[in-house]
Design an enzyme around this catalytic site. Structure first.
Site, short mmCIF file in Angstrom:
data_model
loop_
_atom_site.label_atom_id
_atom_site.label_comp_id
_atom_site.label_asym_id
_atom_site.label_seq_id
_atom_site.Cartn_x
_atom_site.Cartn_y
_atom_site.Cartn_z
CE LYS A 100 -37.50 -40.07 42.12
NZ LYS A 100 -36.98 -39.60 40.84
CG ASP A 108 -36.49 -41.05 37.30
OD1 ASP A 108 -37.68 -40.83 37.00
OD2 ASP A 108 -36.06 -40.95 38.46
CB ALA A 141 -22.45 -36.39 40.67
CB ALA A 152 -31.57 -36.32 37.85
CE1 TYR A 196 -40.36 -31.89 36.27
CE2 TYR A 196 -42.22 -30.37 36.15
CZ TYR A 196 -41.54 -31.40 36.78
OH TYR A 196 -42.05 -31.95 37.94
P1 ATR Z 1 -31.41 -34.85 41.79
O1 ATR Z 1 -31.98 -36.04 42.48
O2 ATR Z 1 -32.43 -33.98 41.08
O3 ATR Z 1 -30.25 -35.16 40.92
P2 ATR Z 1 -29.68 -33.98 43.95
O4 ATR Z 1 -29.35 -35.40 44.19
O5 ATR Z 1 -30.00 -33.10 45.12
O6 ATR Z 1 -30.93 -33.85 42.98
O7 ATR Z 1 -28.49 -33.33 43.10
C1 ATR Z 1 -28.41 -31.96 42.85
C2 ATR Z 1 -27.23 -31.69 41.93
O8 ATR Z 1 -27.18 -30.28 41.67
C3 ATR Z 1 -25.89 -32.09 42.53
O9 ATR Z 1 -25.06 -32.57 41.51
C4 ATR Z 1 -25.41 -30.75 43.10
O10 ATR Z 1 -24.01 -30.65 43.25
P3 ATR Z 1 -23.30 -31.05 44.67
O11 ATR Z 1 -23.14 -32.53 44.63
O12 ATR Z 1 -22.01 -30.32 44.65
O13 ATR Z 1 -24.22 -30.58 45.76
C5 ATR Z 1 -25.86 -29.81 42.02
N1 ATR Z 1 -25.89 -28.42 42.47
C6 ATR Z 1 -26.70 -27.88 43.41
N2 ATR Z 1 -26.42 -26.57 43.55
C7 ATR Z 1 -25.40 -26.27 42.70
C8 ATR Z 1 -24.66 -25.08 42.38
N3 ATR Z 1 -24.91 -23.90 42.98
N4 ATR Z 1 -23.70 -25.18 41.43
C9 ATR Z 1 -23.44 -26.35 40.83
N5 ATR Z 1 -24.09 -27.49 41.08
C10 ATR Z 1 -25.07 -27.47 42.01
#
Ligand code: ATR
Length: 278
Positions: A69, A106, A133, A136, A223
């Site tokens: 993306k 999105d 953060a 998405a 989902y």
């Molecule tokens: P997307 O594009 O779907 O948003 P991403 O960019 O990989 O996917 O983001 C995943 C999100 O899930 C992040 O906010 C991540 O937090 P970190 O920035 O600290 O990695 C969060 N996330 C993943 N595992 C987590 C966990 N065990 N507890 C809390 N947040 C989590």
């Protein structure tokens, strides 16, 4: 009546799990169009060649999904200002002259899904809590700000990422420490989970909802499963809930319109068809 065969698809790596073919091919059939939507497994090192191939093959365009993306933006002739602010595209539309235009639908998908489930929803009725953060979160946050959100509380396990987003998007976004997530729910009108927690195969989100008003809408970008543990807990205590399927279905609509010339509807039959694939 359209008589030209129109082709589109989705580029991702891996991409086999994508529900986009089921969505777009449902609409092609429903609207009696001639065309097809396919899966394009494209390795990161071959992204540019694949995108250039859209022009060579005369495709109407394609969706772009993980992990392409951000990178795909580089190969566009023009990027929609909203997608530019999001820093990522999820849709490419090939113009009649062959130029490639990039969009990101999105955030549109999220807002439309919320509106469909909660027709009276407004962005400025109260504080909005966003968990996560990543990509998405970025799309949803920007769209909510554009809708007139006045107070957003942004929380992320890695605080620095939330700080960077808040700094970029300016006033109205307050970063709250992940350890304070229970308290951040106090007085909120909308809670959104954009983290991967609660997704099939992942542990569920560790958050106590006690301080969340019962009137607050609780939504999840996930989902699979359709009802995450967060949504199940919210529903049981009486909160209105919105699952991630609507976001997936609605984000597809502007892309379909751009390629096939019809703004498609999200119908119960489409929902059922996609739910059957989950
Ligand atoms: P997307 O594009 O779907 O948003 P991403 O960019 O990989 O996917 O983001 C995943 C999100 O899930 C992040 O906010 C991540 O937090 P970190 O920035 O600290 O990695 C969060 N996330 C993943 N595992 C987590 C966990 N065990 N507890 C809390 N947040 C989590």
């Amino acid at each position: 009546m359209q008589n030209q065969f129109i082709m589109a698809g989705v580029m991702g790596w891996p991409v086999a799990h994508s529900r986009s073919p089921a969505i777009h091919n449902h609409w092609i059939q429903h609207y009696g169009l001639t065309g097809a939507y396919g899966l394009f497994p494209v390795k990161p090192q071959e992204l540019e060649t694949a995108i250039r191939g859209l022009q060579a093959l005369g495709l109407a365009g394609c969706n772009i999904t993980i992990p392409h993306k951000v990178e795909a933006m580089k190969f566009m002739d023009w990027v929609d200002p909203l997608a530019q602010r999001m820093g990522a595209i999820n849709t490419i539309v090939r113009q009649p002259d062959g130029a490639l235009h990039g969009f990101n639908n999105d955030g549109f998908g999220y807002i439309q899904s919320l509106r469909e489930e909660q027709p009276t929803w407004r962005a400025d009725t109260g504080p909005i809590v966003i968990l996560g953060a990543g990509g998405a979160s970025r799309a949803i946050l920007l769209s909510l700000m554009d809708e007139g959100a006045t107070e957003v509380r942004l929380l992320n396990r890695t605080r620095s990422k939330a700080d960077a987003l808040a700094e970029e998007f300016g006033s109205g976004v307050t970063v709250v420490d992940w350890s304070e997530r229970q308290n951040a729910l106090s007085g909120a009108a909308l809670l959104i989970n954009t983290t991967s927690q609660g997704m099939h195969g992942q542990s569920s989100l560790d958050i106590d909802l006690a301080q969340l008003p019962i009137s607050a809408v609780v939504s999840d970008a996930i989902y699979i499963p359709l009802e995450t543990p967060l949504l199940a807990r919210a529903r049981l205590r009486g909160n209105p809930t919105v699952n991630g399927l609507g976001m997936l279905l609605h984000q597809a609509r502007p892309a379909f319109q751009a390629w096939f010339g019809v703004m498609p509807e999200v119908t119960p039959a489409l929902r059922q068809a996609i739910i059957a694939t989950l």
